[in-house]
Design a protein around this motif. Structure first.
Motif, PDB file in Angstrom:
ATOM      1  N   GLN A 163       3.441  49.704  54.415  1.00  0.00           N
ATOM      2  CA  GLN A 163       4.056  48.972  53.309  1.00  0.00           C
ATOM      3  C   GLN A 163       4.620  47.660  53.802  1.00  0.00           C
ATOM      4  O   GLN A 163       4.835  47.470  54.992  1.00  0.00           O
ATOM      5  N   ARG A 164       4.850  46.772  52.870  1.00  0.00           N
ATOM      6  CA  ARG A 164       5.460  45.469  53.166  1.00  0.00           C
ATOM      7  C   ARG A 164       6.642  45.266  52.237  1.00  0.00           C
ATOM      8  O   ARG A 164       6.630  45.707  51.100  1.00  0.00           O
ATOM      9  N   TYR A 165       7.622  44.549  52.735  1.00  0.00           N
ATOM     10  CA  TYR A 165       8.773  44.171  51.922  1.00  0.00           C
ATOM     11  C   TYR A 165       8.760  42.665  51.719  1.00  0.00           C
ATOM     12  O   TYR A 165       8.285  41.904  52.579  1.00  0.00           O
ATOM     13  N   ARG A 166       9.344  42.246  50.618  1.00  0.00           N
ATOM     14  CA  ARG A 166       9.679  40.847  50.381  1.00  0.00           C
ATOM     15  C   ARG A 166      11.107  40.821  49.876  1.00  0.00           C
ATOM     16  O   ARG A 166      11.427  41.395  48.843  1.00  0.00           O
ATOM     17  N   HIS A 167      11.955  40.188  50.641  1.00  0.00           N
ATOM     18  CA  HIS A 167      13.372  40.063  50.304  1.00  0.00           C
ATOM     19  C   HIS A 167      13.619  38.794  49.487  1.00  0.00           C
ATOM     20  O   HIS A 167      13.088  37.734  49.823  1.00  0.00           O
ATOM     21  N   LEU A 168      14.427  38.921  48.491  1.00  0.00           N
ATOM     22  CA  LEU A 168      14.986  37.781  47.770  1.00  0.00           C
ATOM     23  C   LEU A 168      16.495  37.913  47.903  1.00  0.00           C
ATOM     24  O   LEU A 168      17.068  38.925  47.483  1.00  0.00           O
ATOM     25  N   ILE A 169      17.128  36.929  48.501  1.00  0.00           N
ATOM     26  CA  ILE A 169      18.570  36.962  48.745  1.00  0.00           C
ATOM     27  C   ILE A 169      19.183  35.756  48.053  1.00  0.00           C
ATOM     28  O   ILE A 169      18.687  34.636  48.199  1.00  0.00           O
ATOM     29  N   SER A 170      20.255  35.999  47.289  1.00  0.00           N
ATOM     30  CA  SER A 170      20.845  34.890  46.536  1.00  0.00           C
ATOM     31  C   SER A 170      22.349  35.088  46.378  1.00  0.00           C
ATOM     32  O   SER A 170      22.902  36.121  46.745  1.00  0.00           O
ATOM     33  N   CYS A 171      22.953  34.085  45.778  1.00  0.00           N
ATOM     34  CA  CYS A 171      24.377  34.105  45.401  1.00  0.00           C
ATOM     35  C   CYS A 171      25.289  34.412  46.584  1.00  0.00           C
ATOM     36  O   CYS A 171      26.295  35.121  46.434  1.00  0.00           O
ATOM     37  N   THR A 172      24.980  33.875  47.737  1.00  0.00           N
ATOM     38  CA  THR A 172      25.825  34.106  48.911  1.00  0.00           C
ATOM     39  C   THR A 172      27.131  33.343  48.765  1.00  0.00           C
ATOM     40  O   THR A 172      27.127  32.156  48.446  1.00  0.00           O
ATOM     41  N   VAL A 173      28.221  34.054  48.982  1.00  0.00           N
ATOM     42  CA  VAL A 173      29.544  33.435  48.951  1.00  0.00           C
ATOM     43  C   VAL A 173      30.324  33.876  50.189  1.00  0.00           C
ATOM     44  O   VAL A 173      30.125  34.979  50.695  1.00  0.00           O
ATOM     45  N   ILE A 174      31.182  33.005  50.647  1.00  0.00           N
ATOM     46  CA  ILE A 174      32.107  33.353  51.718  1.00  0.00           C
ATOM     47  C   ILE A 174      33.327  33.977  51.050  1.00  0.00           C
ATOM     48  O   ILE A 174      33.993  33.349  50.239  1.00  0.00           O
ATOM     49  N   VAL A 175      33.585  35.228  51.373  1.00  0.00           N
ATOM     50  CA  VAL A 175      34.683  35.971  50.769  1.00  0.00           C
ATOM     51  C   VAL A 175      35.979  35.733  51.535  1.00  0.00           C
ATOM     52  O   VAL A 175      37.053  35.648  50.947  1.00  0.00           O
ATOM     53  N   ASP A 176      35.878  35.607  52.857  1.00  0.00           N
ATOM     54  CA  ASP A 176      37.063  35.415  53.681  1.00  0.00           C
ATOM     55  C   ASP A 176      36.678  34.600  54.912  1.00  0.00           C
ATOM     56  O   ASP A 176      35.770  34.982  55.647  1.00  0.00           O
ATOM     57  N   ALA A 177      37.369  33.495  55.089  1.00  0.00           N
ATOM     58  CA  ALA A 177      37.141  32.644  56.256  1.00  0.00           C
ATOM     59  C   ALA A 177      38.442  32.404  57.010  1.00  0.00           C
ATOM     60  O   ALA A 177      38.598  31.406  57.703  1.00  0.00           O
ATOM     61  N   THR A 218      41.254  28.633  67.586  1.00  0.00           N
ATOM     62  CA  THR A 218      41.958  29.374  66.539  1.00  0.00           C
ATOM     63  C   THR A 218      41.929  28.626  65.206  1.00  0.00           C
ATOM     64  O   THR A 218      42.582  29.034  64.263  1.00  0.00           O
ATOM     65  N   GLU A 219      41.186  27.538  65.136  1.00  0.00           N
ATOM     66  CA  GLU A 219      41.111  26.779  63.896  1.00  0.00           C
ATOM     67  C   GLU A 219      40.381  27.603  62.846  1.00  0.00           C
ATOM     68  O   GLU A 219      39.480  28.362  63.150  1.00  0.00           O
ATOM     69  N   PRO A 220      40.783  27.446  61.574  1.00  0.00           N
ATOM     70  CA  PRO A 220      40.060  28.158  60.528  1.00  0.00           C
ATOM     71  C   PRO A 220      38.611  27.670  60.457  1.00  0.00           C
ATOM     72  O   PRO A 220      38.293  26.557  60.863  1.00  0.00           O
ATOM     73  N   VAL A 221      37.767  28.511  59.945  1.00  0.00           N
ATOM     74  CA  VAL A 221      36.350  28.198  59.853  1.00  0.00           C
ATOM     75  C   VAL A 221      36.114  27.197  58.727  1.00  0.00           C
ATOM     76  O   VAL A 221      36.716  27.298  57.659  1.00  0.00           O
ATOM     77  N   ASP A 222      35.251  26.230  58.966  1.00  0.00           N
ATOM     78  CA  ASP A 222      34.806  25.303  57.933  1.00  0.00           C
ATOM     79  C   ASP A 222      33.869  26.086  57.009  1.00  0.00           C
ATOM     80  O   ASP A 222      32.780  26.485  57.414  1.00  0.00           O
ATOM     81  N   GLU A 223      34.284  26.337  55.768  1.00  0.00           N
ATOM     82  CA  GLU A 223      33.527  27.212  54.871  1.00  0.00           C
ATOM     83  C   GLU A 223      32.140  26.673  54.544  1.00  0.00           C
ATOM     84  O   GLU A 223      31.196  27.446  54.396  1.00  0.00           O
ATOM     85  N   ARG A 227      39.781  34.151  59.512  1.00  0.00           N
ATOM     86  CA  ARG A 227      39.796  34.481  60.942  1.00  0.00           C
ATOM     87  C   ARG A 227      38.976  33.459  61.718  1.00  0.00           C
ATOM     88  O   ARG A 227      37.896  33.064  61.272  1.00  0.00           O
ATOM     89  N   PRO A 228      39.430  33.044  62.862  1.00  0.00           N
ATOM     90  CA  PRO A 228      38.666  32.090  63.660  1.00  0.00           C
ATOM     91  C   PRO A 228      37.312  32.671  64.069  1.00  0.00           C
ATOM     92  O   PRO A 228      37.225  33.826  64.481  1.00  0.00           O
ATOM     93  N   SER A 229      36.282  31.901  63.915  1.00  0.00           N
ATOM     94  CA  SER A 229      34.932  32.235  64.386  1.00  0.00           C
ATOM     95  C   SER A 229      34.329  33.468  63.713  1.00  0.00           C
ATOM     96  O   SER A 229      33.388  34.050  64.235  1.00  0.00           O
ATOM     97  N   ARG A 230      34.854  33.865  62.568  1.00  0.00           N
ATOM     98  CA  ARG A 230      34.316  35.038  61.884  1.00  0.00           C
ATOM     99  C   ARG A 230      34.542  34.893  60.384  1.00  0.00           C
ATOM    100  O   ARG A 230      35.605  34.475  59.963  1.00  0.00           O
ATOM    101  N   VAL A 231      33.513  35.226  59.614  1.00  0.00           N
ATOM    102  CA  VAL A 231      33.647  35.183  58.159  1.00  0.00           C
ATOM    103  C   VAL A 231      33.126  36.476  57.543  1.00  0.00           C
ATOM    104  O   VAL A 231      32.306  37.176  58.139  1.00  0.00           O
ATOM    105  N   GLN A 232      33.609  36.746  56.352  1.00  0.00           N
ATOM    106  CA  GLN A 232      33.060  37.818  55.530  1.00  0.00           C
ATOM    107  C   GLN A 232      32.279  37.153  54.411  1.00  0.00           C
ATOM    108  O   GLN A 232      32.766  36.196  53.792  1.00  0.00           O
ATOM    109  N   ALA A 233      31.069  37.656  54.173  1.00  0.00           N
ATOM    110  CA  ALA A 233      30.212  37.076  53.142  1.00  0.00           C
ATOM    111  C   ALA A 233      29.642  38.184  52.277  1.00  0.00           C
ATOM    112  O   ALA A 233      29.539  39.338  52.707  1.00  0.00           O
ATOM    113  N   GLU A 234      29.286  37.814  51.071  1.00  0.00           N
ATOM    114  CA  GLU A 234      28.636  38.749  50.148  1.00  0.00           C
ATOM    115  C   GLU A 234      27.436  38.049  49.526  1.00  0.00           C
ATOM    116  O   GLU A 234      27.511  36.875  49.168  1.00  0.00           O
ATOM    117  N   SER A 235      26.340  38.771  49.413  1.00  0.00           N
ATOM    118  CA  SER A 235      25.106  38.247  48.825  1.00  0.00           C
ATOM    119  C   SER A 235      24.462  39.313  47.967  1.00  0.00           C
ATOM    120  O   SER A 235      24.668  40.507  48.185  1.00  0.00           O
TER     121      SER A 235
END
Length: 179
Positions: free
Chosen positions: A101-115, A19-24, A117-125
């Motif tokens: 067709q082919r895709y190329r993903h560029l993913i950036s600016c990932t942040v943890i929005v909510d940490a 039940t420990e909070p997640v290490d962000e 809950r134990p063992s679960r986080v909300q993130a936005e990218s």
């Protein structure tokens, strides 16, 4: 002397194990690794491996930002289980007809929005997908953000929820491959 919060004599925590909070910092690393694996599965046409990045009871949605902001549930893709994701891949391979067709993903600016809950986080990218067609033309196909709920309970992180919120209100052609 004062004791740290949630501690007893002898340094033992009162929290129950698990039940420990997640290490962000660790969570951010694991989320970014999961996002990289997600992009590689799609971009390298390893779509059969793509559903394995989700929990069995997952939720996946591709939705226009305008609909998301208005609370309208209608999107381009909706799945509420890993089985539905597998069915989508099977349909892409066996039933759907679309221009290669082919895709190329560029993913950036990932942040943890909510940490909290134990063992679960909300993130936005942020994401950008460049699509290359067989004839050679490449274009920005989609841009937007990912809203993710990531399960960190096991050694390998998995998406519990993934919302792909695309900024463009319309997609100019069939959205065959997941974003």
């Amino acid at each position: 002397p004062t004791r740290p919060p949630n501690s007893r004599r002898g340094g033992h925590s009162r929290r129950k194990r698990g039940t420990e909070p997640v290490d962000e910092r660790d969570a951010l690393y694991r989320v970014e690794r999961l996002l990289a694996e997600y992009a590689h599965c799609i971009d390298q046409d390893r779509l059969e491996q793509w559903p394995d990045l989700f929990t069995d009871d997952c939720f996946y949605q591709v939705i226009a930002a305008a609909n998301f902001e208005r609370g309208l549930p209608m999107g381009l893709i909706y799945a509420d289980s890993k089985g539905m994701l597998r069915d989508r891949v099977a349909a892409l391979r066996q039933a759907n007809i679309y221009e290669p067709q082919r895709y190329r993903h560029l993913i950036s600016c990932t942040v943890i929005v909510d940490a909290s809950r134990p063992s679960r986080v909300q993130a936005e990218s942020h994401y950008l997908v460049v699509r290359s067609m067989q004839a050679g033309a490449s274009e920005v196909f989609s841009a937007g953000r990912y809203l993710d709920v990531v399960d960190l309970a096991s050694p390998r992180a998995r998406f519990r929820e993934k919302r792909v919120i695309h900024d463009n209100d319309q997609v100019d052609t069939l959205l065959a491959i997941p974003l």
